[in-house]
Design an enzyme around this catalytic site. Structure first.
Site, PDB file in Angstrom:
ATOM      1  CE1 TYR A 227      -3.654  -2.218  -0.403  1.00 52.86           C
ATOM      2  CE2 TYR A 227      -3.243  -3.024   1.684  1.00 52.86           C
ATOM      3  CZ  TYR A 227      -3.993  -3.068   0.531  1.00 52.86           C
ATOM      4  OH  TYR A 227      -4.815  -4.175   0.566  1.00 52.86           O
ATOM      5  CG  HIS A 376       4.678  -9.374 -12.900  1.00 58.37           C
ATOM      6  ND1 HIS A 376       5.102 -10.444 -11.831  1.00 58.37           N
ATOM      7  CD2 HIS A 376       6.144  -8.751 -13.220  1.00 58.37           C
ATOM      8  CE1 HIS A 376       6.325 -10.370 -11.768  1.00 58.37           C
ATOM      9  NE2 HIS A 376       6.602  -9.424 -12.466  1.00 58.37           N
TER      10      HIS A 376
HETATM   11 FE1  HAS Z   1      -1.751  -8.650  -3.171  1.00 53.66          FE
HETATM   12  C1  HAS Z   1       0.434 -11.392  -2.576  1.00 53.66           C
HETATM   13  C2  HAS Z   1      -4.317  -9.739  -1.208  1.00 53.66           C
HETATM   14  C3  HAS Z   1      -3.709  -5.636  -3.450  1.00 53.66           C
HETATM   15  C4  HAS Z   1       1.176  -6.741  -4.189  1.00 53.66           C
HETATM   16  N1  HAS Z   1       0.380  -9.088  -3.251  1.00 53.66           N
HETATM   17  C5  HAS Z   1       0.991 -10.105  -2.990  1.00 53.66           C
HETATM   18  C6  HAS Z   1       2.248 -10.189  -3.494  1.00 53.66           C
HETATM   19  C7  HAS Z   1       2.611  -8.835  -3.816  1.00 53.66           C
HETATM   20  C8  HAS Z   1       1.365  -7.903  -3.681  1.00 53.66           C
HETATM   21  C9  HAS Z   1       3.910  -8.073  -4.178  1.00 53.66           C
HETATM   22  O1  HAS Z   1      -4.639 -12.344   0.523  1.00 53.66           O
HETATM   23  C10 HAS Z   1       3.305 -11.122  -3.223  1.00 53.66           C
HETATM   24  C11 HAS Z   1       4.071 -11.079  -1.947  1.00 53.66           C
HETATM   25  C12 HAS Z   1       5.150 -12.358  -2.164  1.00 53.66           C
HETATM   26  O2  HAS Z   1       6.305 -12.244  -2.704  1.00 53.66           O
HETATM   27  O3  HAS Z   1       5.025 -13.436  -1.627  1.00 53.66           O
HETATM   28  N2  HAS Z   1      -3.468  -7.953  -2.417  1.00 53.66           N
HETATM   29  C13 HAS Z   1      -4.447  -8.584  -1.847  1.00 53.66           C
HETATM   30  C14 HAS Z   1      -5.527  -7.965  -1.717  1.00 53.66           C
HETATM   31  C15 HAS Z   1      -5.478  -6.610  -2.289  1.00 53.66           C
HETATM   32  C16 HAS Z   1      -4.180  -6.575  -2.810  1.00 53.66           C
HETATM   33  C17 HAS Z   1      -7.014  -8.432  -1.041  1.00 53.66           C
HETATM   34  N3  HAS Z   1      -1.237  -6.798  -3.856  1.00 53.66           N
HETATM   35  C18 HAS Z   1      -2.311  -5.720  -3.897  1.00 53.66           C
HETATM   36  C19 HAS Z   1      -1.722  -4.277  -4.217  1.00 53.66           C
HETATM   37  C20 HAS Z   1      -0.401  -4.562  -4.504  1.00 53.66           C
HETATM   38  C21 HAS Z   1      -0.593  -6.004  -4.150  1.00 53.66           C
HETATM   39  C22 HAS Z   1      -2.452  -3.095  -4.438  1.00 53.66           C
HETATM   40  C23 HAS Z   1       0.727  -3.876  -5.149  1.00 53.66           C
HETATM   41  C24 HAS Z   1       0.608  -2.785  -5.257  1.00 53.66           C
HETATM   42  N4  HAS Z   1      -1.894 -10.172  -2.007  1.00 53.66           N
HETATM   43  C25 HAS Z   1      -3.014 -10.749  -1.435  1.00 53.66           C
HETATM   44  C26 HAS Z   1      -2.742 -12.047  -0.916  1.00 53.66           C
HETATM   45  C27 HAS Z   1      -1.495 -12.320  -1.132  1.00 53.66           C
HETATM   46  C28 HAS Z   1      -0.805 -11.026  -1.996  1.00 53.66           C
HETATM   47  C29 HAS Z   1      -3.479 -12.904   0.090  1.00 53.66           C
HETATM   48  C30 HAS Z   1      -0.763 -13.534  -0.563  1.00 53.66           C
HETATM   49  C31 HAS Z   1      -0.857 -14.672  -1.834  1.00 53.66           C
HETATM   50  C32 HAS Z   1      -0.127 -15.894  -1.394  1.00 53.66           C
HETATM   51  O4  HAS Z   1      -0.696 -17.128  -1.222  1.00 53.66           O
HETATM   52  O5  HAS Z   1       1.092 -15.883  -1.261  1.00 53.66           O
HETATM   53  C33 HAS Z   1      -6.721  -5.787  -2.433  1.00 53.66           C
HETATM   54  O6  HAS Z   1      -6.123  -4.152  -1.857  1.00 53.66           O
HETATM   55  C34 HAS Z   1      -6.968  -5.185  -3.646  1.00 53.66           C
HETATM   56  C35 HAS Z   1      -8.127  -4.281  -3.614  1.00 53.66           C
HETATM   57  C36 HAS Z   1      -8.650  -3.909  -5.082  1.00 53.66           C
HETATM   58  C37 HAS Z   1      -9.782  -3.695  -5.648  1.00 53.66           C
HETATM   59  C38 HAS Z   1      -9.767  -3.065  -6.968  1.00 53.66           C
HETATM   60  C39 HAS Z   1     -10.496  -1.742  -7.053  1.00 53.66           C
HETATM   61  C40 HAS Z   1     -10.398  -1.130  -8.621  1.00 53.66           C
HETATM   62  C41 HAS Z   1      -9.986   0.126  -8.896  1.00 53.66           C
HETATM   63  C42 HAS Z   1     -10.086   0.572 -10.160  1.00 53.66           C
HETATM   64  C43 HAS Z   1     -11.110   1.446 -10.722  1.00 53.66           C
HETATM   65  C44 HAS Z   1     -11.063   1.729 -12.223  1.00 53.66           C
HETATM   66  C45 HAS Z   1     -11.468   2.688 -13.023  1.00 53.66           C
HETATM   67  C46 HAS Z   1     -11.166   2.684 -14.371  1.00 53.66           C
HETATM   68  C47 HAS Z   1     -12.064   3.920 -12.078  1.00 53.66           C
HETATM   69  C48 HAS Z   1     -10.798  -4.207  -5.151  1.00 53.66           C
HETATM   70  C49 HAS Z   1      -9.684   1.183  -7.392  1.00 53.66           C
HETATM   71  C50 HAS Z   1     -12.276   1.782 -14.870  1.00 53.66           C
HETATM   72  C51 HAS Z   1     -12.818   2.176 -16.171  1.00 53.66           C
HETATM   73  C52 HAS Z   1     -13.294   1.419 -17.101  1.00 53.66           C
HETATM   74  C53 HAS Z   1     -13.930   2.098 -18.275  1.00 53.66           C
HETATM   75  C54 HAS Z   1     -13.452   0.099 -16.954  1.00 53.66           C
END
Ligand code: HAS
Ligand code: CU
Length: 549
Positions: A227, A376
């Site tokens: 974050y 990634h």
């Molecule tokens: Fe993650 C593993 C859970 C977010 C980075 N994560 C990793 C690792 C990294 C990483 C580096 O629960 C690997 C670490 C390692 O080496 O072992 N992650 C989450 C969850 C979120 C999440 C619940 N991760 C991130 C972010 C990262 C990141 C941000 C980097 C910047 N992650 C995990 C878990 C693992 C994990 C487990 C461990 C897995 C394992 O087994 O080892 C949440 O924060 C995500 C919430 C995001 C959303 C998306 C909202 C969408 C938005 C875009 C809106 C688009 C617009 C445009 C407005 C709900 C804000 C659209 C327009 C159109 C026209 C389509």
């Protein structure tokens, strides 16, 4: 209100630029390592001179995950507080340079020990893999340097508050302060494991190390770390993008609230990286999974606010229908386009994160290539494309130049190349992971086992994607070099949007630092105290160090 055309102070510009130069140098080296990895992993390349795959992998993860991000973020934040809370004082600037040099010396040390093959322990440096003490010492300097810069940021903020009694601080400054507060609290964990466990153990002062404690301290830091990467991207989305498209900030206090929620909820969730580790009871894993689902909320708020900003702007330009506003957005402007591609990728990326956080599903994907695919998309697409998009105005703003039409066009192509390369690479990583392919493993057919042979086509697709991404890295380096040294002289704006409705009272109420830090600490104590006592009381004898490369 600050004068829009006010020029940046040259001395502040130099400080921010120094950080950005280190960041992009890390991108060049780390990107090259990434290209080599995908080629090795697909079985297409053997590294010469006995260089280990794991040396290259450590270089890649450390330079891109830890160095590129930290330097870009701190440089960007110095520029942001200078832009919104006034020129830095000489004292703050002096200490910021001390922070910069401490970080840079630390980085050089760390990279030296990695490249000479003495620290192929990957970017998470898990025990019992044991690196040369110089590697841990270098990392310590990197973190200590960032603390100095953090305190410099707080000092600048405190001066602004003193000079503007009873007023809410500028939104970007508030956000930078929140991110540095998050960073300071979470880096205590990594500092503890490095100073009290890894360093004495690698120096030979102690024989054995408590692995579960060291991994827990690492993830106490490692999750908020992601974050710390994401929040500067959100700063650009909330504050700069509305100005670039010609709109307004949807809600100043919603943005502040989202940042405060990140401060509370980023840290007490590290167990979602340890769901498959023995030694932590299911109850405490469950508590941290619940908190993980809560930290999704501020990202959903951000998605809502971004859609609202885009739609309000489009409708003000006469757009009709459900999605008519999409057509009104400035698609030809790389400052908007690159971060927008990042936003779109964050929708599947976030969904993947929610899958990972769900304990049962994590059993399928943990330690597979799926997780590599996940990050990634998050850090290497959403965050990095937003940083590139920001650099397209930040670098010329600092170097006193302007971006030409030709460079803007190249930057649009860059974002498209990135999107294509990453779709190939991350897409195949996700599928390969579901088929059971382990992450962090060099090429192997595992004795021609039928399961391992299934992975090979995906690994080749990864190498294709990785090669396209490397072209993307060359393009962005060309653009940044141009903007720093060769583009025509002129003035480039640091875009800061106004809020649709000023909410001074709400903003002021959201600056209750004592309460926020109090809640942050309370949540950490709730999530970690009991399991931590367990880990120490029931500790196995501990492990010796291993060098497996
Ligand atoms: Fe993650 C593993 C859970 C977010 C980075 N994560 C990793 C690792 C990294 C990483 C580096 O629960 C690997 C670490 C390692 O080496 O072992 N992650 C989450 C969850 C979120 C999440 C619940 N991760 C991130 C972010 C990262 C990141 C941000 C980097 C910047 N992650 C995990 C878990 C693992 C994990 C487990 C461990 C897995 C394992 O087994 O080892 C949440 O924060 C995500 C919430 C995001 C959303 C998306 C909202 C969408 C938005 C875009 C809106 C688009 C617009 C445009 C407005 C709900 C804000 C659209 C327009 C159109 C026209 C389509
Ligand atoms: Cu996490």
């Amino acid at each position: 209100m600050m004068n829009e055309t006010m020029k940046v102070d040259r001395r502040d510009a130099k400080l921010a630029l120094a950080h950005i130069y280190v960041a992009f140098t890390a991108l060049a080296l780390g990107g090259l390592a990434g290209l080599l990895q995908t080629l090795v992993r697909s079985g297409k390349l053997q590294l010469p001179a006995g260089i280990s795959y794991y040396t290259i992998l450590t270089t890649h993860g450390t330079l891109l995950g830890l160095v590129l991000t930290t330097f870009f973020i701190i440089g960007f934040q110095f520029a942001a507080i200078s832009r919104t809370a006034g020129t830095l004082s000489d004292r703050v600037r002096f200490w910021s340079w001390v922070g910069f040099w401490t970080m840079t010396v630390g980085t050089a040390m760390t990279v030296f020990f990695i490249l000479t093959g003495q620290a192929s322990v990957l970017y998470t440096f898990y025990a019992p893999l044991q690196a040369h003490p110089g590697f841990y010492l270098g990392l310590t300097l990197l973190v200590v340097g960032s603390w100095i810069s953090g305190f410099a940021t707080f000092a600048h903020y405190a001066r602004w508050k003193k000079e503007h009694p009873g007023k809410a601080s500028p939104l970007l400054t508030f956000m930078a302060v929140t991110n540095m507060a998050l960073w300071l609290v979470c880096t205590l964990g990594v500092a503890a494991t490095v100073l009290f466990q890894l360093l004495p153990w690698s120096l030979g002062f102690v024989d054995r190390i408590n692995i579960l404690v060291s991994r827990t301290l690492f993830w106490y830091f490692g999750h908020p770390l992601v974050y710390f990467w994401l929040l500067p991207a959100y700063m650009v989305w909330y504050v700069c993008i509305p100005k670039i498209i010609g709109g307004k900030i949807f809600s100043d206090s919603l943005a502040r609230l989202a940042f405060i929620l990140f401060l509370f909820l980023s840290i007490p969730v590290g167990f979602h990286h340890q769901l498959l580790e023995p030694g932590i009871t299911p109850f405490w894993k469950f508590v941290q999974v619940v908190l993980t689902f809560m930290v999704v909320i501020p990202s959903l708020m951000t998605a809502f606010a971004m859609f609202a900003t885009f739609e309000a702007y489009g409708r003000s330009k006469g757009a009709t229908g459900l999605f008519g506003w999409l057509r009104k957005l400035p698609w030809g402007d790389a400052r908007f386009f690159a971060p927008f591609v990042g936003m779109v990728f964050f929708i599947p990326a976030g969904a993947g994160g929610i899958i990972n956080a769900s304990h049962q599903m994590d059993q399928v994907v943990h330690n597979t290539m799926w997780v590599t695919g996940h990050f990634h998309l998050t850090v290497a697409t959403t965050v990095v494309l937003t940083f590139f998009g920001a650099a397209y105005w930040l670098v010329p703003h600092l170097s006193g130049r302007v971006m030409t039409k030709a460079m803007n066009r190249l930057a649009i192509i860059q974002a498209v190349v990135w999107a294509i390369g990453m779709s190939f690479m991350s897409g195949s990583m996700h599928f390969e992971g579901l088929l059971g392919a382990p992450r962090r493993s060099a090429f192997s057919t595992y004795g021609n086992s039928p399961q391992a042979l299934e992975w090979i086509p995906y690994q080749i697709a990864q190498a294709v994607g990785g090669t396209i991404l490397f072209i993307g890295i060359i393009l962005v380096l060309v653009i940044i070099t141009n903007l720093a040294f060769f583009a025509p002289k002129g003035e480039t704006e640091f875009p800061v949007a106004e809020a649709a409705e000023p909410q001074e009272r709400a903003a002021l109420a959201l600056e209750n630092w004592k309460l926020w830090i109090g809640i942050t600490v309370a949540l950490i104590l709730i999530a970690y105290t009991v399991p931590f006592i367990d880990m120490i009381q029931n500790a196995p004898p501990g492990s010796k160090g291993y060098k497996l490369w």
